[in-house]
Design an enzyme around this catalytic site. Structure first.
Site, PDB file in Angstrom:
ATOM      1  N   GLU A  96       0.762  -1.222   0.096  1.00  0.00           N
ATOM      2  CA  GLU A  96      -0.414  -0.077   0.125  1.00  0.00           C
ATOM      3  C   GLU A  96       1.066   1.387  -0.278  1.00  0.00           C
ATOM      4  OE1 GLU A  96      -3.939  -1.445   2.545  1.00  0.00           O
ATOM      5  OE2 GLU A  96      -2.477  -0.592   3.663  1.00  0.00           O
ATOM      6  N   CYS A 137     -10.887   0.682   7.620  1.00  0.00           N
ATOM      7  CA  CYS A 137     -10.412   1.440   7.759  1.00  0.00           C
ATOM      8  C   CYS A 137     -10.530   3.118   7.547  1.00  0.00           C
ATOM      9  CB  CYS A 137      -8.402   2.183   7.545  1.00  0.00           C
ATOM     10  SG  CYS A 137      -8.392   1.337   5.722  1.00  0.00           S
TER      11      CYS A 137
END
Ligand SMILES: [Zn+2]
Length: 610
Positions: free
Chosen positions: A294, A388
């Site tokens: 990521e 998230c």
């Protein structure tokens, strides 16, 4: 209204945030309405269904069983509590206050006698690079400060203070010298210092910032780049590794620099931000070009189709940019925040308000296989295994009014244009605009003290040809008007809303020979079954269409569309294949894509003009 960031009076701020602004409609107002109506209530339900609240009840000994979900499950509860607090400040509703109090009680019951709080971790601080214990603590602190400021309730603040006291007693020089693999506790501790005046929280935040880059993560056996731990923050010249971690760390470091007047640290952050913008930011403001880790890629590694551009990274990018704006007064940080907000961030949530993208690519092809829970090929989703982004969207949208304006000793600066009101320094202003659909911004003085002060309006970098009160003003600067203002005075800023064709520098290989379309702060995308096969020729129209995607300006394009045949070999001599047939297609704001199902989409269009 109040806000998530309130520097102390001693902070080295060039500008201070205005926390009494209100958004009264327009695009951002509509997003706030949808957030309050759909997202915040559904987030509460999701925390129940996904097990986040049960995990805390198990930790409190109220329920039997094993906690479920990823190790940072508690943080989703805290982000939701923060969203609920800002939403309550925006639109007070008793049911929302009641829900916050009930969830706060669940959190408080799970806290240990010494202040530690985590429902997932069995052995404290054994694996801090991965355990997210400080990360959860940081979100708890931000939520607690939000609740205190927005509702006056202190219950969550007491929990956060006990946890922070435990951290102060446990970590730092001469105590446990270790850092969390996922920053945010730095921002949390500084804001808790701002709320409570407890200097030891600021000192610990500063220590956490300075402890990075000295091998603490490597001691646990991990390669440090992913964790923003390869280079000390003061020596770093770029952003690298996991994008959300990187920008949360720099935002927290900016908070430390603001409160301590640390010019060296601020200088390092300026350098890093500049390098991020120059080499590692998508035209949408999206951050992070690799699915792997990521993470940020190498300089100019910005593939539109494989872009990661996590919604949370846009949140962190806005938070960092805003802190840099306050520290320096440099309007280019507000320009960056606006680009991230209107494109990379807003793309992360549906128009209805409660479906999300985790990953925000700039191109989606036909026939992609959704190989992953987070894949945009699924379309927007109500929640994720790793959730998230959704509550991060909720807390950001609920607190958007905190990003409208700033003040300094000379007066008031309007940073973001939205209809609504701004109050500061005894001044009350009404802003009337249909921005970003229209470039006319009217600011009316409702109330002003009998002294001279300066009204400054940010003229975005793209706004060449902007006019204030009939006079040309420079793009990329503030346009200032100084006088003794009286109630009823009105000023008019006209920002040019012509559609711009944008190209990338030669090092951005992935989009060479392509153009992107921008209008005002918005990046456009062609969302069309033939998007994979078209070449751009000209902009033909730009018209506000109230019935399209909740009301957007649609840009008409003349294109050539080549009919697709799968060829045995897709390569050939220069210019091979037919140029395609002339056609008209519509481009829509990138943030609004995938609200009518998910199909081929592209921001960068092959340029058929040459
Ligand atoms: Zn996320």
């Amino acid at each position: 209204m109040t806000g998530p960031l309130l520097p102390t009076t001693e902070a080295s701020c060039r500008l201070r945030p205005v926390t009494t602004a209100r958004i009264g409609g327009g695009l951002l107002g509509a997003r706030q309405e949808a957030n309050g109506r759909a997202a915040v209530p559904s987030g509460h339900e999701r925390l129940g269904a996904a097990g986040n609240l049960d995990n805390l009840r198990i930790a409190a000994g109220e329920h039997a069983g094993e906690p479920r979900g990823p190790v940072f499950m508690d943080s989703d509860v805290y982000k939701w509590l923060e969203a609920a607090a800002w939403e309550y400040a925006r639109a007070p509703r008793p049911a929302l206050l009641e829900a916050q109090r009930a969830v706060t009680a669940v959190v408080a019951a799970a806290q240990r006698a010494d202040g530690y709080l985590n429902s997932m971790v069995r052995e404290r601080y054994r694996d801090l690079p991965w355990s997210h214990e400080h990360y959860c603590a940081g979100h708890l602190m931000q939520a607690a400060v939000a609740q205190s400021r927005a509702t006056g309730d202190k219950a969550l603040l007491e929990v956060a203070v006990r946890f922070a006291d435990h951290l102060v007693a446990t970590f730092g020089p001469g105590r446990t010298e270790d850092v969390d693999g996922h920053p945010i506790v730095e921002m949390g501790l500084v804001e808790l210092y701002r709320e409570t005046g407890r200097r030891d929280y600021l000192d610990l935040a500063r220590w956490f910032v300075d402890a990075r880059g000295h091998g603490l993560i490597e001691k646990h056996g991990h390669e440090p780049t992913y964790f923003s731990d390869r280079v000390p923050v003061r020596e770093q010249t770029t952003v690298e590794g996991h994008a959300v971690r990187a920008v949360y760390l720099t935002a927290g470091a900016a908070d430390v620099a603001l409160e301590t007047g640390d010019g060296e640290l601020l200088g390092a952050l300026r350098r890093q931000f500049a390098h991020m913008l120059a080499t590692k930011t998508y035209v949408t403001g999206g951050l992070g070009s690799r699915w792997e880790g990521e993470s940020f890629g190498d300089p100019y590694e910005l593939p539109p189709d494989r872009a990661y551009a996590e919604t949370c990274a846009a949140v962190g990018g806005i938070q960092w940019a805003w802190r840099m704006l306050l520290a320096t007064g440099d309007s280019s940080y507000a320009d960056a925040a606006e680009r991230m907000l209107f494109n990379g961030f807003l793309a992360g949530v549906s128009l209805s308000g409660a479906e999300y993208f985790y990953v925000n690519p700039l191109q989606a092809r036909a026939g992609v296989h959704p190989d992953e829970n987070r894949s945009p090929a699924h379309g927007r989703r109500g929640w994720f295994d790793c959730a998230c982004c959704p509550p991060n969207v909720m807390r950001t949208i609920a607190s958007l009014s905190a990003y409208l304006a700033t003040t300094d000793d000379d007066g008031i600066q309007i940073q973001m244009y939205a209809p609504g009101t701004i109050e500061a320094q005894g001044v009350r202003l009404a802003v009337d605009t249909a921005y970003p659909w229209d470039g006319v911004v009217r600011v009316r003085v409702l109330e002003a003290p009998p002294r001279e002060w300066t009204l400054s309006l940010r003229v975005p970098q793209w706004a060449h040809g902007a006019v204030l009160q009939g006079d040309d003003v420079e793009a990329g600067e503030y346009a200032d008007l100084r006088r003794t203002w009286r109630a009823g005075d009105e000023v008019e800023l006209r920002l040019p809303m012509t559609v711009r064709t944008t190209t990338a520098g030669p090092r951005v290989d992935a989009v060479r020979g392509c153009v992107a379309l921008e209008r005002g702060p918005l990046v456009y995308a062609v969302e069309h079954p033939a998007a994979d096969d078209l070449r751009f020729e000209a902009v033909t129209s730009a018209e506000f269409r109230p019935g399209v995607l909740g009301g957007v300006t649609v840009v008409g394009l003349a294109v050539r569309v080549r009919e697709h045949h799968e060829e045995p070999w897709p390569y050939g001599p220069d210019g091979h294949g037919s140029p395609g047939a002339r056609a008209e297609v519509a481009a829509v704001p990138y943030f609004a894509w995938a609200n009518r199902g998910v199909g081929p989409m592209r921001v960068w269009l092959p340029d058929g003009r040459r």
